[in-house]
Enzyme design. Structure first.
Site, PDB file in Angstrom:
ATOM      1  N   SER A 239       0.682  -1.104  -0.307  1.00 10.63           N
ATOM      2  CA  SER A 239       0.174  -0.158   0.410  1.00 10.63           C
ATOM      3  C   SER A 239       0.705   1.640  -0.015  1.00 10.63           C
ATOM      4  CB  SER A 239      -0.936  -0.473   0.926  1.00 10.63           C
ATOM      5  OG  SER A 239      -1.428   0.966   1.319  1.00 10.63           O
TER       6      SER A 239
ATOM      7  N   ASP B 163      -1.923   6.592  -4.609  1.00 12.00           N
ATOM      8  CA  ASP B 163      -0.671   5.788  -3.409  1.00 12.00           C
ATOM      9  C   ASP B 163      -0.660   4.631  -4.792  1.00 12.00           C
ATOM     10  OD1 ASP B 163      -3.121   3.577  -3.415  1.00 12.00           O
ATOM     11  OD2 ASP B 163      -1.936   3.044  -1.225  1.00 12.00           O
TER      12      ASP B 163
ATOM     13  N   ASP C 268      -0.921   1.365  -4.825  1.00 14.37           N
ATOM     14  CA  ASP C 268      -1.569   0.343  -5.967  1.00 14.37           C
ATOM     15  C   ASP C 268      -3.402   0.717  -5.519  1.00 14.37           C
ATOM     16  OD1 ASP C 268      -2.464   0.762  -3.165  1.00 14.37           O
ATOM     17  OD2 ASP C 268      -3.425  -1.546  -2.588  1.00 14.37           O
TER      18      ASP C 268
ATOM     19  N   ASP D  98      -5.519   2.392  -4.271  1.00 11.75           N
ATOM     20  CA  ASP D  98      -6.877   2.398  -3.450  1.00 11.75           C
ATOM     21  C   ASP D  98      -5.940   3.524  -2.444  1.00 11.75           C
ATOM     22  OD1 ASP D  98      -5.060   1.192  -1.896  1.00 11.75           O
ATOM     23  OD2 ASP D  98      -5.378  -0.518  -0.706  1.00 11.75           O
TER      24      ASP D  98
END
Length: 318
Positions: free
Chosen positions: A144, A300, A302, A304
Site C-alpha cells: 500500500s 498511492d 497500489d 486504492d
C-alpha cells in the site's frame, strides 16, 4: 523450533537458497540482534494478509514466506467449496513481480488456476478481476502506502473484498501447518503457462473495469473538457487506469508529475508515498505553480488511496 540461531542456521543451510537471501544471512553472521530481528517471529497474517520489511527470515517478506502463505491459501481453497481459481496482481514495489510469480507457481501446483495480470495493476483492478473471472480468492502483492523497504501480500475473497476475520483465521491455521522449505508445492512457471494452469489476464478484463468505473459517473459532464488537472501516481500503478478513465470522461488537459510518473519501488521523491500527506504531494504542488490546474490528484502505489487538492489558488499575474 523457536531458537532464532537454529532457524538462522537452518535457512542458511538450505540447498539452492536464493542468492539474495543467502547474501543477507551471511552478512549478519555473528550479529545476534540482527539474527533475532529476522527470526524471532513469523510475520503476522490477518485480514490484511501479510506486510513487512523485504529481506531474509521468518519476520521478513521474501519468496519463501510468500510461498508458505500461498500454500496455506491453496489448502484453504481446496478444502472449501469456493472456485479453484485465484486472480493475482502486483504493484511497483521491489520483488513485486517475483512474489506474484511465486504465488502463481504454488497455486498451479495445487490444482488451482492462477490468473495473473501481465503487468503491474492497481488493487481495485485485482478486486474486479476476482469477480470478473469467477475466482475463489485474489492476491495483490503490495504494501500500500508504506515506505519502500516494505512489501505485502493482500488476500481477497470471492466477493473481491479483503478477507473476513473468519477466513483469515482459517487461512492462518493452514499456513501454520506448513514448513516453508519442505511443505510447499511448486510448479514450473513456463510449463504451467503452457498447460493453462497459469493464465495471463487479457486486456478486456482491465478495459471492462475502467468502463465499470466510468459508468458510476454523476452529472452530464458539461464543461469537463475545460478542466485542468495535475496527476501523480507516486511511482505506483495508477497511471494506466487513471489515464484511460480520464480520457473516457473527456478530461484532456492532464499533466502528469514527471518525477513520479514511472513505476519505481524506491519512491525517490517521497519516502512515505501516501497521497494524504503533503510530503508525498510536494512535487505535484510545485508543478501546480506552473500549470495552474483546477485540481491536483494523487494515488498511492497500489491506487486504492487518493489525495485531492481542489480550489488551488495562485498569485495573480502582473
Amino acid at each position: 523450533m523457536t531458537n532464532t540461531q537454529e532457524l538462522y542456521t537452518r535457512w542458511l543451510s538450505q540447498p539452492d537458497l536464493d542468492d539474495a537471501i543467502k547474501a543477507e544471512l551471511v552478512s549478519v553472521a555473528g550479529d545476534n540482534d540482527a539474527i533475532a530481528d529476522r527470526f524471532y517471529r513469523d510475520l503476522a497474517f490477518g485480514t490484511g494478509g501479510l506486510r513487512g520489511v523485504i529481506g531474509a527470515g521468518t519476520n521478513r517478506m521474501n519468496l519463501y514466506i510468500v510461498r508458505k502463505a500461498t500454500q496455506g491459501l491453496a489448502d484453504y481453497l481446496n478444502a472449501s467449496g469456493l472456485p479453484k481459481k485465484v486472480a493475482i496482481a502486483h504493484d511497483s514495489r521491489h520483488n513485486g513481480e517475483l512474489f506474484a510469480r511465486e504465488t502463481a507457481r504454488v497455486l498451479a501446483a495445487n490444482g488451482i488456476t492462477a490468473y495473473v495480470y501481465p503487468r503491474l495493476e492497481p488493487t481495485p483492478a485485482l478486486s474486479w478481476a476476482v469477480r470478473y473471472l469467477g475466482c475463489g480468492a485474489g492476491v495483490c502483492v503490495t504494501a500500500s502506502h508504506n515506505p519502500a523497504k516494505y512489501n505485502g501480500y493482500k488476500v481477497y475473497g470471492a466477493d473481491g473484498c479483503q478477507i473476513t476475520l473468519e477466513a483469515a483465521e482459517k487461512i492462518l491455521a493452514a499456513i501454520e501447518k506448513i514448513d516453508c522449505f519442505d511443505g510447499v508445492k511448486l510448479a514450473d512457471y513456463d510449463k504451467a503457462l503452457a498447460d493453462g494452469s497459469i493464465v495471463m489476464i487479457g486486456d478486456k478484463c482491465l478495459d471492462d473495469f475502467v468502463q465499470a468505473v466510468y459508468d458510476q459517473r454523476v452529472g452530464d459532464g458539461a464543461g469537463i473538457d475545460a478542466l485542468k488537472l495535475v496527476y501523480t501516481p507516486l511511482n505506483g500503478t495508477g497511471l494506466e487506469c487513471v489515464k484511460k478513465l480520464l480520457a473516457k470522461l473527456g478530461v484532456t488537459h492532464v499533466t502528469v508529475v514527471p518525477e513520479q510518473e514511472k513505476p519505481d519501488g524506491d519512491f525517490p521523491t517521497c519516502p512515505y508515498p501516501n497521497p494524504e500527506i503533503r510530503e508525498a504531494m510536494q512535487k505535484g504542488l510545485e508543478l501546480c505553480d506552473t500549470v495552474k490546474p483546477d485540481i491536483l490528484l494523487g494515488t498511492d502505489p497500489d491506487c486504492d488511496r487518493c489525495g485531492v487538492e481542489d480550489g488551488i489558488t495562485f498569485p495573480q499575474e502582473e
